[in-house]
Write an enzyme that holds these catalytic residues in place. Structure first.
Site, PDB file in Angstrom:
ATOM      1  N   GLU A 178      -1.333  -1.063  -4.823  1.00  0.00           N
ATOM      2  CA  GLU A 178      -2.496  -0.498  -4.913  1.00  0.00           C
ATOM      3  C   GLU A 178      -2.311   0.530  -6.183  1.00  0.00           C
ATOM      4  OE1 GLU A 178      -4.876   0.644  -1.587  1.00  0.00           O
ATOM      5  OE2 GLU A 178      -5.109   2.583  -2.466  1.00  0.00           O
ATOM      6  N   ASP A 228      -2.786   1.286   6.963  1.00  0.00           N
ATOM      7  CA  ASP A 228      -2.029   0.624   5.770  1.00  0.00           C
ATOM      8  C   ASP A 228      -1.450  -0.536   5.759  1.00  0.00           C
ATOM      9  OD1 ASP A 228      -1.212   4.025   5.024  1.00  0.00           O
ATOM     10  OD2 ASP A 228      -1.443   3.462   7.220  1.00  0.00           O
ATOM     11  N   ASP A 283       1.146  -1.225  -0.091  1.00  0.00           N
ATOM     12  CA  ASP A 283       0.023   0.046  -0.025  1.00  0.00           C
ATOM     13  C   ASP A 283       0.852   1.137   0.135  1.00  0.00           C
ATOM     14  OD1 ASP A 283      -2.126   1.683   0.010  1.00  0.00           O
ATOM     15  OD2 ASP A 283      -2.251   1.550   2.463  1.00  0.00           O
TER      16      ASP A 283
END
Lengths: 188, 188
Positions: free
Chosen positions: A68, A141, A7
């Site tokens: 992501e 996260d 992430d």
């Protein structure tokens, strides 16, 4: 299949390693957050992220990385830094010869919770349940990185099949894949 | 002062090396464009940009890198790729211990032509004149990279003085600079 989920971010870059295959309960092998000092020059923060991700690739030897895919419309102020952090993570994967897949937040939410609009708490709850963790991973996260890795373990092979079909049809063939037949039957 | 200017991009990444000091005519030492294959996976394109910029740093040994600071509002479709290319270029600089400066297109245009809204043809014309080149550098990405390097040669020292003043006042001190006194007098 062992996936390192990322992430991306400069202040907090979440990571999670998950092992498994479609249709079965995946296992979490590691989770954490890479933090960089906001007072450092940008290029040194990128160096910290790249060094940390390179170390994770060496330690966990994943077969794929899932990052992501963030669209810059979402959070204007930090979008460039997020894209750059994602870029140096993808670079670290390429340098380790690990293929990279990109998943949007809604793809990840749909895969883990069945709802592409699930909120952060729901994603964390489902990640904790799916991976059978005793406590919820924090911060968000870290949970998001695990969710990305689970999403790729479950969805990745289907995407790979689509890509192979596209290549067979000559559509959007990545160069790496189209040169593979040359090596068929040749021991390396 | 020798500056490697980078006009970041995945399809075309312009670069130019300029040597000089404020108030004098700078010299161009090299200019070119790094191109990556659009059919390659993103992480492999970033690997190509990073490898090429690392080779340029080794060949030209610049004292600073200047990268165009692009705001994602300008060209939405390619903004993420541009930011990622800039990120891996900045990473290459950090790995070579070369400091990075970021200049906006209007800063560069104002420095090279006196007009922050100059068009591409005007920038190319002024770059050609200022560096005393026999022919105009092409494509525009290469000319832009030279303009960035000239801008930093002329403006960089002023920015550095501002930074030193800010550090002396304890404002926004980068960690690298503030930790330097610990090494004073210690041979490495």
């Amino acid at each position: 299949m062992r996936v390192l989920g990322i992430d991306p971010g400069l202040t907090r870059c979440g990571w999670g390693v998950v092992e498994g295959r479609p249709g079965s309960r995946p296992t979490a092998l590691g989770v954490g957050v890479v933090r960089t000092n906001p007072e450092l020059d940008l290029e040194l923060r990128l160096l910290e992220v790249h060094t940390a991700v390179t170390a994770l690739l060496r330690e966990h030897r994943p077969t794929a990385m899932a990052i992501e895919r963030v669209f810059h419309q979402n959070n204007k102020g930090t979008a460039t830094g997020t894209a750059q952090a994602a870029g140096v993570a993808a670079l670290a994967a390429a340098q380790a010869d690990v293929p990279v897949a990109w998943h949007t937040p809604s793809e990840v939410k749909a895969a883990i919770s069945g709802n592409g609009r699930a909120d952060k708490d729901q994603v964390t709850l489902m990640v904790t349940r799916v991976l059978g963790l005793a406590t919820a991973p924090k911060p968000a996260d870290a949970a998001d990185a695990l969710a990305l890795a689970v999403c790729h373990v479950w969805r990745g092979p289907a995407q790979d099949r689509l890509r192979v079909a596209a290549i067979a049809g000559g559509i959007g063939a990545p160069v790496r894949a189209t040169t593979l037949p040359r090596w068929t039957g040749i021991s390396r």
